[in-house]
Motif scaffolding. Structure first.
Motif, PDB file in Angstrom:
ATOM      1  N   GLY A 274      10.368  -5.616  31.592  1.00 25.65           N
ATOM      2  CA  GLY A 274      11.354  -4.812  31.797  1.00 25.65           C
ATOM      3  C   GLY A 274      12.316  -4.040  31.378  1.00 25.65           C
ATOM      4  N   ALA A 275      11.678  -2.829  31.436  1.00 23.31           N
ATOM      5  CA  ALA A 275      12.704  -1.478  31.066  1.00 23.31           C
ATOM      6  C   ALA A 275      14.304  -1.679  31.055  1.00 23.31           C
ATOM      7  N   PHE A 276      14.524  -0.963  29.848  1.00 30.49           N
ATOM      8  CA  PHE A 276      16.603  -1.023  29.857  1.00 30.49           C
ATOM      9  C   PHE A 276      16.660   0.205  30.719  1.00 30.49           C
ATOM     10  N   SER A 277      16.918   1.619  30.679  1.00 36.52           N
ATOM     11  CA  SER A 277      16.912   2.941  30.611  1.00 36.52           C
ATOM     12  C   SER A 277      17.424   2.482  31.978  1.00 36.52           C
ATOM     13  N   GLY A 278      19.365   2.869  32.729  1.00 38.75           N
ATOM     14  CA  GLY A 278      19.141   3.149  33.810  1.00 38.75           C
ATOM     15  C   GLY A 278      19.487   1.445  34.267  1.00 38.75           C
ATOM     16  N   LYS A 279      20.017   0.881  33.654  1.00 44.14           N
ATOM     17  CA  LYS A 279      20.571  -0.230  34.209  1.00 44.14           C
ATOM     18  C   LYS A 279      21.814  -0.680  33.241  1.00 44.14           C
ATOM     19  N   ASP A 280      22.627  -1.566  33.794  1.00 37.04           N
ATOM     20  CA  ASP A 280      24.141  -2.212  33.774  1.00 37.04           C
ATOM     21  C   ASP A 280      23.499  -3.454  32.904  1.00 37.04           C
ATOM     22  N   PRO A 281      24.771  -3.742  31.960  1.00 34.77           N
ATOM     23  CA  PRO A 281      24.274  -5.253  31.219  1.00 34.77           C
ATOM     24  C   PRO A 281      24.185  -6.236  31.980  1.00 34.77           C
ATOM     25  N   SER A 282      24.637  -6.009  33.639  1.00 36.60           N
ATOM     26  CA  SER A 282      24.064  -7.936  34.014  1.00 36.60           C
ATOM     27  C   SER A 282      22.556  -7.712  34.154  1.00 36.60           C
ATOM     28  N   LYS A 283      21.680  -6.687  34.290  1.00 35.16           N
ATOM     29  CA  LYS A 283      20.845  -6.723  33.751  1.00 35.16           C
ATOM     30  C   LYS A 283      19.902  -7.578  33.030  1.00 35.16           C
ATOM     31  N   VAL A 284      19.676  -8.459  32.980  1.00 35.31           N
ATOM     32  CA  VAL A 284      19.362  -8.971  31.394  1.00 35.31           C
ATOM     33  C   VAL A 284      17.685  -8.977  30.894  1.00 35.31           C
ATOM     34  N   ASP A 285      17.226  -7.890  31.541  1.00 38.29           N
ATOM     35  CA  ASP A 285      16.108  -7.172  30.766  1.00 38.29           C
ATOM     36  C   ASP A 285      16.730  -6.370  29.943  1.00 38.29           C
ATOM     37  N   ARG A 286      17.607  -6.351  29.863  1.00 39.74           N
ATOM     38  CA  ARG A 286      18.784  -5.337  28.857  1.00 39.74           C
ATOM     39  C   ARG A 286      18.908  -5.902  28.156  1.00 39.74           C
ATOM     40  N   SER A 287      20.506  -6.621  29.107  1.00 40.61           N
ATOM     41  CA  SER A 287      21.572  -6.894  27.566  1.00 40.61           C
ATOM     42  C   SER A 287      20.516  -8.374  26.989  1.00 40.61           C
ATOM     43  N   ALA A 288      19.774  -8.858  27.233  1.00 43.45           N
ATOM     44  CA  ALA A 288      19.307 -10.381  26.679  1.00 43.45           C
ATOM     45  C   ALA A 288      18.380  -9.681  25.509  1.00 43.45           C
ATOM     46  N   ALA A 289      16.991  -8.681  26.060  1.00 44.01           N
ATOM     47  CA  ALA A 289      16.552  -7.955  24.854  1.00 44.01           C
ATOM     48  C   ALA A 289      17.589  -8.132  23.739  1.00 44.01           C
ATOM     49  N   TYR A 290      18.712  -7.401  23.900  1.00 44.24           N
ATOM     50  CA  TYR A 290      19.260  -6.596  22.940  1.00 44.24           C
ATOM     51  C   TYR A 290      20.197  -8.204  22.016  1.00 44.24           C
ATOM     52  N   ALA A 291      20.198  -9.437  23.196  1.00 44.29           N
ATOM     53  CA  ALA A 291      20.860 -10.421  22.331  1.00 44.29           C
ATOM     54  C   ALA A 291      19.566 -10.848  21.852  1.00 44.29           C
ATOM     55  N   THR A 292      17.860 -10.579  22.331  1.00 48.31           N
ATOM     56  CA  THR A 292      17.392 -11.582  21.088  1.00 48.31           C
ATOM     57  C   THR A 292      16.484 -10.499  20.178  1.00 48.31           C
TER      58      THR A 292
END
Length: 420
Positions: A274-292
């Protein structure tokens, strides 16, 4: 026997990164005026054209064309000879409202029950190769291009530089995974046409400047242990085709989310796709990648292991992860199995989407800075940012913290959990 590993990076002027930057600038503006915005936006750039698409659910009204042009201008596409510039490019928006079917799976009456915005698995990685716990080949590749951009924008030396560039670094490792030396550096940079009399002279000039200006500046930023890897016998390839005048969106189309390995760990560890850019943090593609990444970095910094890969997975609309996995690659320093480590870290790092958002304050406009030179390994800092919804419209000024997932703020808790 020694082995080699290679990672690449691309600059903010690369077509795919222009697309990422525009998508993240849109995210920031929506969040600046409505922190509850739900956004998934994609950008396509090509010769003289920008096309915006995606889904938005927000109370904010912003001028997407102005934001796209401002972003392109900031990157450096300001001249007509680039065949793509902020003033003359066309900007077409096909953004529409977010699906109600997705929204009902995310929004809950109790905010803590917020469901994941999609299914999927996300990975975080950390190691001891660098002071920022990133793989060395990628860290160097990013630094070369970031410094090249600073040189270009200063306009003092290498004044022929244009915005598009790529880098690649190959490191020789020992059997135990310790970096031994730099094997090869590749720098490809777009440049003006005809600033010397022949293509051969142009290439010689660029090679000389990369060797005598760029590389020494980056080397000086590194720890002594990394500086010692710059031995005299590394291979240096500069603009290997011999010429790089046509670049940016005129040379190649660009799309949001097409540089996911550049954005993360350069091929080390793993990637969920999953890509990151263009996604708000409800999209775990982004937020959970940061968390891990936050988990992995704090585990290594606390001394639990020398290298670690953390995986989390979600079902769409479900708050609790369906699984959490830890792989220390046999480098664990504690008397626990990797499975036991995974079960113990849940108490230190709660992983519901809402908890992740709150832990890093992700509903603030902090994403434009992530769009180039990597989302991981960056330096957390507090900055003040200003936003204008549209020309002459509402303005806001906000103090935000960039890259909060890079903080080593749970090291003591991790040490306590594992008796270190």
């Amino acid at each position: 026997m020694s082995h080699f590993f290679t990672s690449e990076s691309v600059s903010e002027g690369h077509p795919d990164k222009i697309a990422d930057a525009i998508s993240d600038a849109l995210i920031d503006h929506f969040l600046a005026f409505d922190s509850n915005s739900k956004v998934a936006c994609e950008t396509l750039v090509t010769s003289g054209q920008v096309i915006l698409a995606g889904e938005v659910n927000s109370n904010a009204y912003i001028d997407v064309q102005k934001i796209a042009r401002d972003t392109i201008r900031k990157i450096g596409y300001t001249k007509s000879e680039y065949k793509f510039d902020a003033e003359s490019c066309g900007v077409l928006s096909a953004i529409h409202e977010q699906s109600a079917d997705i929204n009902q799976g995310v929004v809950r009456e109790n905010p803590e029950d917020q469901g994941a915005g999609d299914q999927g698995m996300m990975f975080g990685y950390a190691c001891r190769e660098t002071d920022n716990y990133m793989p060395l080949p990628l860290d160097l590749a990013h630094r070369f291009l970031y410094e090249l951009a600073q040189i270009r924008k200063s306009g003092e030396v290498m004044t022929y530089l244009r915005p598009d560039s790529k880098s690649q670094v190959t490191i020789q490792y020992s059997d135990d995974g310790t970096p031994e030396r730099i094997e090869a550096i590749v720098i490809s940079t777009q440049h003006d046409d005809g600033f010397e009399s022949t293509d051969d002279l142009i290439l010689q000039k660029i090679k000389k400047d990369v060797s005598e200006i760029l590389i020494p500046r980056v080397k000086a930023q590194m720890s002594q242990r990394v500086q010692d890897l710059f031995q005299d016998d590394y291979k240096l390839h500069v603009n290997p085709t011999g010429k790089f005048v046509i670049g940016g969106p005129h040379g190649d189309s660009g799309l949001t989310g097409r540089k996911i390995i550049v954005d993360t760990y350069g091929g080390k560890g793993a990637h969920g796709g999953g890509a990151f850019s263009g996604k708000d943090p409800s999209k775990v593609d982004r937020s959970a990648a940061y968390a891990t990444r936050h988990i992995a970095k704090n585990l290594v910094a606390a001394g639990v292991c020398d290298e670690v890969l953390v995986q989390v997975a979600y079902a769409i609309g479900v708050a609790e992860p369906v699984g959490l996995n830890v792989d220390t690659y046999g480098t664990s320093k504690v008397q626990f199995t990797d499975g036991e480590i995974a079960s113990k870290i849940v108490d230190v790092f709660p992983m519901k989407p809402y908890q992740i958002e709150q832990r890093f304050n992700l509903r603030t406009p902090i994403y434009s800075e992530t769009s180039s030179y990597g989302h991981m390994g960056r330096t957390p800092k507090v900055v003040t940012k200003s936003f204008e919804a549209f020309k002459g419209g509402d303005r806001v000024e906000l103090e935000v913290e960039l890259f909060p997932w890079e903080k080593l703020d749970r090291v003591n808790e991790v040490k306590k959990e594992f008796g270190l």
